[in-house]
Design a protein around this motif. Structure first.
Motif, PDB file in Angstrom:
ATOM      1  N   PRO A 114       6.995   4.729   1.563  1.00 45.57           N
ATOM      2  CA  PRO A 114       7.163   5.545   0.594  1.00 45.57           C
ATOM      3  C   PRO A 114       8.590   6.254   0.410  1.00 45.57           C
ATOM      4  O   PRO A 114       8.818   6.615   1.641  1.00 45.57           O
ATOM      5  CB  PRO A 114       5.926   6.299   0.415  1.00 45.57           C
ATOM      6  N   ASN A 151      10.704   0.054   2.090  1.00 46.68           N
ATOM      7  CA  ASN A 151      10.990   1.147   2.685  1.00 46.68           C
ATOM      8  C   ASN A 151       9.974   2.158   2.157  1.00 46.68           C
ATOM      9  O   ASN A 151      10.403   3.563   2.609  1.00 46.68           O
ATOM     10  CB  ASN A 151      12.430   1.430   2.476  1.00 46.68           C
ATOM     11  N   THR A 171       7.055  10.895  -0.808  1.00 48.11           N
ATOM     12  CA  THR A 171       6.061  11.628  -0.106  1.00 48.11           C
ATOM     13  C   THR A 171       6.546  12.642   0.927  1.00 48.11           C
ATOM     14  O   THR A 171       7.940  12.617   1.053  1.00 48.11           O
ATOM     15  CB  THR A 171       4.998  10.594   0.532  1.00 48.11           C
ATOM     16  N   PRO A 172       6.175  13.746   1.281  1.00 49.56           N
ATOM     17  CA  PRO A 172       6.534  14.678   1.876  1.00 49.56           C
ATOM     18  C   PRO A 172       7.332  13.902   3.246  1.00 49.56           C
ATOM     19  O   PRO A 172       8.210  14.822   3.848  1.00 49.56           O
ATOM     20  CB  PRO A 172       5.421  15.565   2.458  1.00 49.56           C
ATOM     21  N   VAL A 173       6.808  13.129   3.942  1.00 46.10           N
ATOM     22  CA  VAL A 173       7.447  12.428   4.849  1.00 46.10           C
ATOM     23  C   VAL A 173       7.669  10.769   4.634  1.00 46.10           C
ATOM     24  O   VAL A 173       6.829  10.376   3.836  1.00 46.10           O
ATOM     25  CB  VAL A 173       6.672  12.634   6.410  1.00 46.10           C
ATOM     26  N   ALA A 174       8.411  10.250   5.234  1.00 41.66           N
ATOM     27  CA  ALA A 174       8.792   8.761   5.244  1.00 41.66           C
ATOM     28  C   ALA A 174       7.606   8.045   6.206  1.00 41.66           C
ATOM     29  O   ALA A 174       7.033   8.865   6.830  1.00 41.66           O
ATOM     30  CB  ALA A 174      10.346   8.370   5.195  1.00 41.66           C
ATOM     31  N   ARG A 175       7.836   6.921   6.238  1.00 43.35           N
ATOM     32  CA  ARG A 175       7.036   6.102   7.293  1.00 43.35           C
ATOM     33  C   ARG A 175       7.371   6.767   8.634  1.00 43.35           C
ATOM     34  O   ARG A 175       8.492   6.944   9.115  1.00 43.35           O
ATOM     35  CB  ARG A 175       7.459   4.644   7.305  1.00 43.35           C
ATOM     36  N   LEU A 176       6.190   7.235   9.445  1.00 43.25           N
ATOM     37  CA  LEU A 176       6.321   7.611  10.625  1.00 43.25           C
ATOM     38  C   LEU A 176       6.470   6.764  11.854  1.00 43.25           C
ATOM     39  O   LEU A 176       5.710   5.772  11.869  1.00 43.25           O
ATOM     40  CB  LEU A 176       4.906   8.679  10.744  1.00 43.25           C
ATOM     41  N   LEU A 179       1.922   4.762  -3.169  1.00 49.06           N
ATOM     42  CA  LEU A 179       2.058   6.110  -3.000  1.00 49.06           C
ATOM     43  C   LEU A 179       3.237   6.636  -3.945  1.00 49.06           C
ATOM     44  O   LEU A 179       3.002   7.616  -4.622  1.00 49.06           O
ATOM     45  CB  LEU A 179       2.299   6.599  -1.568  1.00 49.06           C
ATOM     46  N   ALA A 205       0.753  -1.053   0.034  1.00 46.16           N
ATOM     47  CA  ALA A 205      -0.101  -0.016   0.115  1.00 46.16           C
ATOM     48  C   ALA A 205       0.771   1.262   0.080  1.00 46.16           C
ATOM     49  O   ALA A 205       0.303   2.222  -0.695  1.00 46.16           O
ATOM     50  CB  ALA A 205      -0.959  -0.036   1.245  1.00 46.16           C
ATOM     51  N   LYS A 206       1.846   1.129   0.750  1.00 43.96           N
ATOM     52  CA  LYS A 206       2.722   2.467   1.029  1.00 43.96           C
ATOM     53  C   LYS A 206       3.501   2.718  -0.252  1.00 43.96           C
ATOM     54  O   LYS A 206       3.819   3.720  -0.700  1.00 43.96           O
ATOM     55  CB  LYS A 206       3.757   2.202   1.935  1.00 43.96           C
TER      56      LYS A 206
END
Ligand SMILES: Cc1ncc(COP(=O)(O)O)c(C=O)c1O
Lengths: 450, 488
Positions: free
Chosen positions: B461, B459, B464-469, B404, B400-401
């Motif tokens: 997305p 690893n 995107t503006p941030v990576a995994r949080l 993106l 899913a990620k």
């Protein structure tokens, strides 16, 4: 005129080419042949045949031009608040709305996004919610605020339920000076949960050891400022929580419920840049103390870091919520009013420190001017002698409903008839939207009406 | 795209604030100043930002650019019906004749609004085959609460005080059990059979004198039409219970079947799904409740009635009461009315046809690449499992990620709970075949990446503006508002 409808049937399926649905007959045929079938109806074979494709009695499609005309016709039968002096409040308030709000909230990136479950793809919405939580805390003088509830009424009802969870008690006391609609909604929410609802007089709210909370409105439904300090203290003495529904506009001026020690503060965010819109959509505000955070309903946006150490935001403490906790969740709330949390965030920022104070002061001075003028008319008086903010009750020489009928003939929208509570009482609201000329026109009209 | 200077969004508004700046200029006071109340009633300070209008527009525009949305991205989020939201609907809802009318103003001066509400009640009653409608509930879950309170009120009015249980399929959305619990019921979970239908034996086992009713989502959250649905309704009715319908998935059934004909007693609709009102990043929505004439007296107040040539609000005879401050999310209702009138009879039916066709086309193209736990004709959405990919080291979440990065919003993940590694995909009728083909190709490519370069997927997305949080940190040390101390 009806939009042209090429009626090319695919087997027994008529085709309608809508401007919202791209697929053409050819594309449908291509997709159907990939599936090895020849008509769309075959995809619905699981529906019992006797119930499939019922007659649908709906009007024919309209073009956008026709829709504009049809909706324009309906809209013209409604009196808009801006079309003449308007003094109706009672939970929905006519305030100035800066034009940047509509322009920003209708950006597709905001208005057509879903709830920000997929954090990396929703940083805009999540950061907005974090800003909203921050500003609501500052407005109410509270420690934590959630991402919003449906409206002021449901927010207050959820606060009453939360107070029962926190105190493990099953009785809620409501001041008789809160909105009758709020009382009704709290009753509906409590009816199935074995929670007793008791209406009390805020000048002497006899609370017992079973009472989970005292529910107050500030300013109250009639516009007056309750003695919050004494009421919150009296509530705490009984081990109950003080729940206060608070008009956010008044916070430009009045001491906060948080200052007085309120445990849960709710409100309707409508006055913060949201049109009256015949009662909705608005946004419910909800703030509490840090210690109760795990009993809070609805979403929370939290600040954290990504795997590279960069700041970002996520929905957090979700184990309180229905999608994780199911029947044991703190509430069933899911979709709420994020777009209007955004609107009120922009409003609070645009008004800012100075503007919020100015709006509150404009409402205060104009309403007090109006009250003094009306009270000087023969036959009119102010039956309640307490400080008020922007709403007040006038005792009229005859039925307020009759007076309102005559006012509307002069294109003045009068106040709410509250004669059930206060004999011949009319609840008037004056905001920054009412010019001195509007107020003087109201006063002149009333002086003729007896 | 990177923004420079003050158009960067990293700093929050209170950090950007510059004393003396204003965002709005207000009129001067035009009446004589009045005496202020006792100073003790007044606050000292209000910590709100001080920012000018250009800065605000730049900041919020910058934030908007960090979102995926229907207008900017394909958003195949299952169960959410992320279809195109027509702009005319917003325009109408914001016009002064609708947006500037006060909820308590006299009915004579709100006839256009009341007429619209009355006609919308009629349309929704016709579409569901449940003719009595209240528009007062503000979201899907709110409608569920209303409907379940009606079921409770119905049993109590019959002197039936023993019906304390509500049965809900294990595939149901979380709001169903949460709403039933709020309405005072004990929830029992109903198993699904291997076809994804309600397990009839499990249903029979709970259908006794203590059953108040069931909550059924149709099509189910597996995207399937329950082929036993008529029997499900019969079993519940024979036991004296009522059938609640979660109509969040009505996009599949518009004009194809009416819930009332199948035996449902009461249902809600999600106007912010099926009827195209924008989801707004988490609302506003509207969750009208539709029911049989038998249950009509219990509907939430108010409803709109016609009286000769005019319209007025009324309260049903045995109403469960009010569930919202005024009369519902009017602005959302205006949008749904506009949508239904635009599409009309023919258009409404073409929604379901195209939505179901697109979903089946996509499901078919991905069969074999992704596991299909229930391989039947689907309705408006298809539920896959990432089990095949998981065996090679990438989970549903990771796939899913990774989507993106391909410029597609992720599907709904890990729901329904009964499917391992669920990926629930709903393309909707408003997407072109080109987009759906590109999305199919992306999922095929990602499957290949799982074999060739698992780390790239795991690893994601990357764009995107941030990576995994770090969600664990967010929950462990909740930081829920900006405070000056925390700034440094
Ligand atoms: C199947 C289903 N039921 C109920 C709901 C709840 O609707 P809402 O979010 O409007 O409360 C949703 C959506 O979130 C859903 O997908």
């Amino acid at each position: 005129m009806t939009a042209t409808r090429p009626n090319t049937p695919i087997a027994n399926e008529g085709h309608f080419q809508s401007h919202y649905i791209p697929s053409t007959v050819d594309e449908q045929s291509e997709m159907l042949s990939a599936l090895g079938i020849d008509n769309i109806d075959q995809l619905f074979a699981d529906i019992p045949v006797e119930f499939r494709n019922p007659h649908l009695d709906l009007p024919a499609p309209l073009s956008e031009l026709e829709i504009q005309q049809e909706l324009g016709r309906m809209a013209s039968k409604n009196r808009a608040m801006g079309s003449g002096p308007s003094f109706l409040g009672a939970g929905s308030y006519n305030h100035f709305i800066p034009s940047i709000i509509k322009s920003l909230i209708t950006r597709g990136e905001f208005i057509t996004a879903y709830t920000p479950y997929q954090a990396e793809a929703s940083q805009g919405t999540l950061q907005v919610i974090y800003e909203f939580q921050t500003l609501i805390c500052n407005l109410y003088g509270m420690e934590v605020a959630n991402a919003g509830m449906y409206d002021g009424a449901t927010s207050l009802a959820e606060a009453a339920l939360m107070a029962c969870r926190v105190t493990k008690r099953e009785k809620v006391a409501l001041a008789d000076s809160i909105s009758p609609a709020y009382i009704d909604v709290i009753r509906t929410y409590c009816q199935s949960q074995d929670i007793a609802v008791e209406i009390v007089d805020p000048s002497n709210p006899a609370l017992g050891e079973e009472t989970a909370c005292l529910v107050l409105q500030y300013p109250n439904y009639f516009g007056y400022i309750e003695d919050l300090e004494a009421l919150v203290d009296a509530t705490h003495v009984q081990g109950a929580l003080a729940v206060v529904s608070c008009d956010p506009t008044a916070m430009g001026m009045l001491q906060t419920p948080g200052h007085y020690g309120a445990d849960i503060v709710t409100g309707d965010g409508q006055p913060l840049g949201i049109p009256v819109s015949y009662g909705g959509p608005y946004v419910g505000l909800f703030a509490t103390k840090q210690e109760y955070i795990r009993q809070m309903p609805s979403r929370l946006s939290g600040r954290t870091i990504d795997k590279n150490g960069k700041t970002g935001y996520v929905l957090t403490l979700q184990t309180r919520e229905q999608h994780i906790r199911r029947e044991r969740a703190t509430s069933n709330i899911c979709t709420n009013e994020a777009l209007y949390a955004l609107a009120s965030t922009i409003y609070m920022a645009a008004m800012g420190k100075q503007g919020m104070k100015q709006v509150a002061e404009l409402c205060y001075h104009k309403s007090h001017y109006a009250a003094a003028q009306i009270a000087s008319l023969p036959g009119y008086s102010l039956p309640i002698d307490k400080p008020f903010f922007q709403e007040f009750v006038v005792q009229c020489p005859s039925s307020p409903t009759d007076i309102n009928k005559k006012l509307i003939d002069l294109n003045i929208l009068g106040g709410l008839d509250v004669s059930e509570k206060i004999p011949d009482g009319m609840l008037l609201c004056v905001t920054e939207m009412n010019s001195k000329d509007d107020i003087d026109a109201l006063v002149a009209a009333l002086s003729e009406l007896k | 795209m990177q923004q420079g200077g003050n158009r960067q969004t990293e700093k929050l508004m209170l950090e950007r604030s510059v004393p003396g700046r204003v965002g709005v200029v207000l009129p001067d006071l035009d009446v004589p100043a009045q005496p202020l109340p006792d100073n003790a009633l007044l606050r000292d300070d209000l910590a709100l930002p001080e920012l000018s209008e250009p800065e605000l527009v730049q900041y919020f525009t910058g934030l908007s650019l960090k979102n995926f949305s229907i207008d900017t991205h394909f958003y195949p989020l299952g169960s959410c019906t992320m279809k195109y939201n027509p702009k005319i609907n917003d325009e109408v809802a914001f016009s002064p004749g609708f947006a500037s009318i006060h909820p308590m103003q006299p009915a004579e001066h709100s006839q256009g609004a009341l007429e619209l509400l009355h006609k919308l009640q009629g349309f929704l009653g016709e579409i569901t085959g449940l003719p009595a409608v209240s528009l007062a509930t503000l979201a899907g879950a709110h409608g569920e609460l209303g409907g379940m309170l009606m079921i409770r009120a119905h049993h109590l009015a019959n002197g039936d005080t023993t019906r304390t249980k509500v049965a809900i399929p294990d595939s149901a959305h979380g709001t169903n059990p949460a709403s039933a619990a709020m309405a005072g019921f004990d929830v029992v979970e109903l198993a699904s059979d291997e076809q994804g239908n309600v397990d009839l034996n499990a249903l029979r086992a709970v259908s006794g004198p203590d059953l108040a009713g069931v909550m059924i989502t149709l099509p189910s959250t597996l995207g399937l039409f329950d082929t036993h649905i008529v029997e499900v309704c019969n079993i519940v009715h024979e036991a004296g219970g009522l059938v609640y319908g979660d109509g969040a998935n009505m996009n599949a059934l518009l004009g194809r079947v009416k819930l009332g004909d199948l035996g449902f007693d009461v249902a809600h609709l999600n106007l912010h799904k099926t009827f195209s009102t924008p989801h707004g990043g988490g609302g506003p929505g509207a969750g009208p409740v539709c029911c049989t004439n038998q249950l009509a007296p219990y509907l939430a107040a108010p409803i709109v009635s016609q009286n000769g040539d005019s319209y007025e609000f009324s309260t049903p005879a045995k109403s469960i009461g009010k569930l919202s401050g005024f009369h519902g999310n009017f602005g959302v209702l205006v949008r749904a009315y506009t949508y239904i009138r635009t599409l009309g009879d023919a258009g409404i039916k073409s929604i379901s046809g195209n939505a179901v066709l697109s979903a089946n086309y996509m499901m078919n193209a991905l069969r074999g690449v992704y596991h299909l736990p229930f391989d039947r004709t689907c309705m408006h959405e298809a539920v896959f499992s990432a089990d095949f990919q998981k065996e090679r080291g990438s989970s549903g979440l990771e796939i899913a990620k990774r989507l993106l990065d391909y410029g597609f919003h992720a599907p709904t993940m890990y729901f329904p709970l009964i499917v391992h590694e669920a990926l629930m995909i709903e393309p909707t009728e408003s997407e072109t075949k080109e987009t759906i083909d590109a999305f199919i190709q992306a999922l095929i490519d990602i499957d290949q990446e799982v074999t060739d370069d698992k780390d790239l997927v795991n690893n994601a997305p990357h764009t995107t503006p941030v990576a995994r949080l770090d969600e664990a940190k967010a929950a462990r040390q909740p930081d829920l508002r900006w405070q000056p101390e925390a700034a440094d």
